[in-house]
Design a protein around this motif. Structure first.
Motif, PDB file in Angstrom:
ATOM      1  N   ALA A   1      17.404 -56.729-107.175  1.00 28.72           N
ATOM      2  CA  ALA A   1      18.268 -55.617-106.776  1.00 28.72           C
ATOM      3  C   ALA A   1      17.440 -54.424-106.308  1.00 28.72           C
ATOM      4  O   ALA A   1      17.787 -53.759-105.318  1.00 28.72           O
ATOM      5  CB  ALA A   1      19.163 -55.213-107.940  1.00 28.72           C
ATOM      6  N   HIS A   2      16.325 -54.171-106.997  1.00 24.93           N
ATOM      7  CA  HIS A   2      15.481 -53.046-106.605  1.00 24.93           C
ATOM      8  C   HIS A   2      14.825 -53.279-105.258  1.00 24.93           C
ATOM      9  O   HIS A   2      14.665 -52.341-104.461  1.00 24.93           O
ATOM     10  CB  HIS A   2      14.408 -52.785-107.667  1.00 24.93           C
TER      11      HIS A   2
ATOM     12  N   TYR B   1      17.473 -52.366-102.801  1.00 22.66           N
ATOM     13  CA  TYR B   1      17.661 -50.911-102.823  1.00 22.66           C
ATOM     14  C   TYR B   1      16.508 -50.213-102.115  1.00 22.66           C
ATOM     15  O   TYR B   1      16.711 -49.320-101.280  1.00 22.66           O
ATOM     16  CB  TYR B   1      17.761 -50.441-104.277  1.00 22.66           C
TER      17      TYR B   1
ATOM     18  N   TYR C   1      21.737 -48.706-111.223  1.00 22.26           N
ATOM     19  CA  TYR C   1      21.831 -50.142-111.477  1.00 22.26           C
ATOM     20  C   TYR C   1      22.454 -50.403-112.844  1.00 22.26           C
ATOM     21  O   TYR C   1      23.351 -51.254-112.977  1.00 22.26           O
ATOM     22  CB  TYR C   1      20.444 -50.777-111.391  1.00 22.26           C
TER      23      TYR C   1
END
Length: 296
Positions: free
Chosen positions: A113-114, A117, A167
């Motif tokens: 996810a990072h 992002y 998150y």
């Protein structure tokens, strides 16, 4: 939403605000110092794998370290805010007993996810409307060093730090209570990969980009090209988004092959490397254990 009248955890963290700042500061110092020590101790290896002929100057190091201390302040504020939201019941994570497999799965999910992002946030900071006020400061490090990792402007530091609470807020709204150790794995992975990306010398072994099993993992050359060319290689951990969006530098693999010389490990070299790595591991365990005990 009204907050509880008694916030023992928040009070505890507020009293030890400097401890939170120290954790982020020393996480940066330990990781950057280990990488810097490797470059200095293994000078011959580092010179053969140096990506740019240009060298960072004394003023570059001073700028990077001073602005990184500022970044640590904003990261610390974000940590305190995250813990406050946890105590208020808005964000859910814990340090209770947990299955190792679930913890690792959560850490991998957070890393993926990072990476997404970071890619899109990074591209946004490169737009004409935002670049000068946010990302220009980081690009003053035309030749990156291990100390470049946290060399951000105030606005970029805030954008970088925002990922963790956002998150965890999203996962909490989905009913997922994150394991605190997964977050610690993520933040150590993040700083280690960040420092590696700014090392200035290629740390991945020869043949890395041509291997189908690991070629999608970013190298130092990948991010170094971003600092020297500006308009390519926006990804942090993986090459996926740059490949999908057509932003990968067209000469990336060629540049990597030119600097990634095979490593010949002599007994003396192996001894030096083991000492450096053990010192870094000991510091990592000590700092992580201190933070976990403080917020548990």
């Amino acid at each position: 939403m009204s907050l509880p009248e008694n916030l023992p955890l928040f009070d505890k963290i507020a009293e030890h605000m400097l401890d939170v700042m120290y954790f982020d500061l020393f996480r940066y110092i330990v990781t950057a110092s280990v990488m810097f020590a490797i470059i200095v101790i293994f000078k011959g290896w580092a010179e053969r794998r140096r990506i740019q002929e240009r060298r960072a100057k004394r003023e570059d190091y001073l700028r990077e370290i001073s602005s990184s201390i500022r970044t640590v302040f904003f990261f610390g504020i974000t940590t305190l805010s995250t813990l406050f939201l946890r105590e208020a019941g808005i964000i859910r994570f814990h340090f209770d007993s947990f299955p190792i497999a679930i913890m690792l799965l959560q850490a991998v999910a957070m890393i993926l996810a990072h990476d997404t992002y970071f890619y899109w946030m990074h591209r946004a900071l490169h737009t004409r409307a935002l670049y000068q006020a946010t990302h220009l400061h980081h690009h003053k490090s035309r030749t990156p060093t291990p100390w470049t990792a946290y060399s951000f402007s105030v606005w970029e530091a805030i954008a970088e730090a925002a990922f963790v609470p956002l998150y965890l807020l999203a996962t909490s709204l989905l009913g997922v209570a994150y394991i605190g150790m997964a977050i610690l794995v993520f933040i150590w992975f993040q700083i280690i990969r960040n420092v590696m990306g700014h090392a200035g010398v290629e740390v991945m072994p020869a043949g890395w980009v041509d291997n189908k099993w690991v070629g999608w993992i970013n190298t130092t050359t990948h991010h170094d090209l971003h600092h020297s060319t500006f308009n390519h290689n926006f990804g942090l951990y993986f090459t996926w988004w740059d490949r999908w969006m057509g932003t990968e530098h067209p000469q990336y693999k060629e540049r990597f092959r030119a600097v990634a010389k095979p490593l010949v490990v002599s007994p003396r070299l192996a001894e030096k490397l083991s000492v450096v790595m053990m010192a870094g591991l000991a510091s990592t365990v000590t700092l992580s254990g201190g933070l976990a005990s403080m917020v548990a």
